[in-house]
Design a protein around this motif. Sequence first.
Motif, PDB file in Angstrom:
ATOM      1  N   LYS A  32       9.972   7.762  -8.656  1.00 32.93           N
ATOM      2  CA  LYS A  32       9.490   9.106  -8.334  1.00 32.93           C
ATOM      3  C   LYS A  32       8.222   9.015  -7.496  1.00 32.93           C
ATOM      4  O   LYS A  32       8.050   9.756  -6.528  1.00 32.93           O
ATOM      5  CB  LYS A  32       9.228   9.889  -9.614  1.00 32.93           C
ATOM      6  CG  LYS A  32       8.824  11.309  -9.370  1.00 32.93           C
ATOM      7  CD  LYS A  32       8.644  12.074 -10.668  1.00 32.93           C
ATOM      8  CE  LYS A  32       8.206  13.491 -10.418  1.00 32.93           C
ATOM      9  NZ  LYS A  32       7.995  14.227 -11.667  1.00 32.93           N
ATOM     10  N   GLY A  33       7.322   8.092  -7.852  1.00 31.39           N
ATOM     11  CA  GLY A  33       6.109   7.875  -7.068  1.00 31.39           C
ATOM     12  C   GLY A  33       6.418   7.449  -5.648  1.00 31.39           C
ATOM     13  O   GLY A  33       5.776   7.910  -4.694  1.00 31.39           O
ATOM     14  N   LEU A  34       7.404   6.568  -5.487  1.00 28.76           N
ATOM     15  CA  LEU A  34       7.816   6.145  -4.142  1.00 28.76           C
ATOM     16  C   LEU A  34       8.364   7.325  -3.348  1.00 28.76           C
ATOM     17  O   LEU A  34       8.075   7.464  -2.156  1.00 28.76           O
ATOM     18  CB  LEU A  34       8.871   5.040  -4.229  1.00 28.76           C
ATOM     19  CG  LEU A  34       8.390   3.671  -4.677  1.00 28.76           C
ATOM     20  CD1 LEU A  34       9.573   2.708  -4.767  1.00 28.76           C
ATOM     21  CD2 LEU A  34       7.339   3.126  -3.739  1.00 28.76           C
ATOM     22  N   ASP A  35       9.155   8.168  -4.003  1.00 28.42           N
ATOM     23  CA  ASP A  35       9.698   9.349  -3.322  1.00 28.42           C
ATOM     24  C   ASP A  35       8.583  10.282  -2.873  1.00 28.42           C
ATOM     25  O   ASP A  35       8.625  10.827  -1.769  1.00 28.42           O
ATOM     26  CB  ASP A  35      10.665  10.107  -4.238  1.00 28.42           C
ATOM     27  CG  ASP A  35      11.993   9.386  -4.425  1.00 28.42           C
ATOM     28  OD1 ASP A  35      12.301   8.483  -3.616  1.00 28.42           O
ATOM     29  OD2 ASP A  35      12.709   9.726  -5.386  1.00 28.42           O
ATOM     30  N   GLU A  39       7.712  11.327   1.005  1.00 30.79           N
ATOM     31  CA  GLU A  39       7.593  12.711   1.472  1.00 30.79           C
ATOM     32  C   GLU A  39       6.249  12.940   2.160  1.00 30.79           C
ATOM     33  O   GLU A  39       6.188  13.628   3.184  1.00 30.79           O
ATOM     34  CB  GLU A  39       7.751  13.687   0.300  1.00 30.79           C
ATOM     35  CG  GLU A  39       9.172  13.846  -0.170  1.00 30.79           C
ATOM     36  CD  GLU A  39      10.089  14.422   0.897  1.00 30.79           C
ATOM     37  OE1 GLU A  39       9.681  15.371   1.606  1.00 30.79           O
ATOM     38  OE2 GLU A  39      11.206  13.897   1.038  1.00 30.79           O
ATOM     39  N   ARG A  40       5.177  12.377   1.602  1.00 32.35           N
ATOM     40  CA  ARG A  40       3.849  12.539   2.211  1.00 32.35           C
ATOM     41  C   ARG A  40       3.805  11.876   3.585  1.00 32.35           C
ATOM     42  O   ARG A  40       3.183  12.400   4.515  1.00 32.35           O
ATOM     43  CB  ARG A  40       2.785  11.971   1.294  1.00 32.35           C
ATOM     44  CG  ARG A  40       2.574  12.820   0.038  1.00 32.35           C
ATOM     45  CD  ARG A  40       1.551  12.260  -0.892  1.00 32.35           C
ATOM     46  NE  ARG A  40       0.231  12.351  -0.271  1.00 32.35           N
ATOM     47  CZ  ARG A  40      -0.809  11.618  -0.633  1.00 32.35           C
ATOM     48  NH1 ARG A  40      -0.704  10.751  -1.630  1.00 32.35           N
ATOM     49  NH2 ARG A  40      -1.963  11.746  -0.020  1.00 32.35           N
ATOM     50  N   ASN A  43       5.860  14.066   6.034  1.00 34.63           N
ATOM     51  CA  ASN A  43       5.178  15.327   6.343  1.00 34.63           C
ATOM     52  C   ASN A  43       3.852  15.125   7.073  1.00 34.63           C
ATOM     53  O   ASN A  43       3.164  16.097   7.373  1.00 34.63           O
ATOM     54  CB  ASN A  43       4.932  16.135   5.062  1.00 34.63           C
ATOM     55  CG  ASN A  43       6.219  16.614   4.445  1.00 34.63           C
ATOM     56  OD1 ASN A  43       7.211  16.819   5.136  1.00 34.63           O
ATOM     57  ND2 ASN A  43       6.227  16.796   3.143  1.00 34.63           N
ATOM     58  N   GLY A  44       3.462  13.879   7.324  1.00 36.16           N
ATOM     59  CA  GLY A  44       2.236  13.598   8.057  1.00 36.16           C
ATOM     60  C   GLY A  44       0.975  13.753   7.233  1.00 36.16           C
ATOM     61  O   GLY A  44      -0.112  13.874   7.786  1.00 36.16           O
ATOM     62  N   GLU A  45       1.097  13.765   5.931  1.00 35.28           N
ATOM     63  CA  GLU A  45      -0.077  13.912   5.071  1.00 35.28           C
ATOM     64  C   GLU A  45      -0.858  12.608   4.938  1.00 35.28           C
ATOM     65  O   GLU A  45      -2.015  12.617   4.555  1.00 35.28           O
ATOM     66  CB  GLU A  45       0.352  14.391   3.677  1.00 35.28           C
ATOM     67  CG  GLU A  45       0.993  15.752   3.673  1.00 35.28           C
ATOM     68  CD  GLU A  45       1.548  16.138   2.325  1.00 35.28           C
ATOM     69  OE1 GLU A  45       1.046  15.632   1.305  1.00 35.28           O
ATOM     70  OE2 GLU A  45       2.493  16.932   2.285  1.00 35.28           O
TER      71      GLU A  45
END
Length: 64
Positions: A32-35, A39-40, A43-45
């Motif tokens: 879940k942490g890898l997912d 995503e970050r 999304n360019g975060e």
Amino acid sequence: MEIRKMVIDGVSYNVLTDDELNDFVKEIEFKKGLDIQHERLINGEIETMSIEDFAKKHRARYGL
């Protein structure tokens, strides 16, 4: 991971020891942490840079 079956009163249950269950939960939390990190990144975060830019920055910082 091996999931064993136990039959009680004609009902089949999947059985894990406490250690196996804890390991399984840790694996799920890790994935879940890898997912979330993925995503970050998408999304360019999280700021990223090329390997070449990183190498230049590293050499400049440490005088290599």
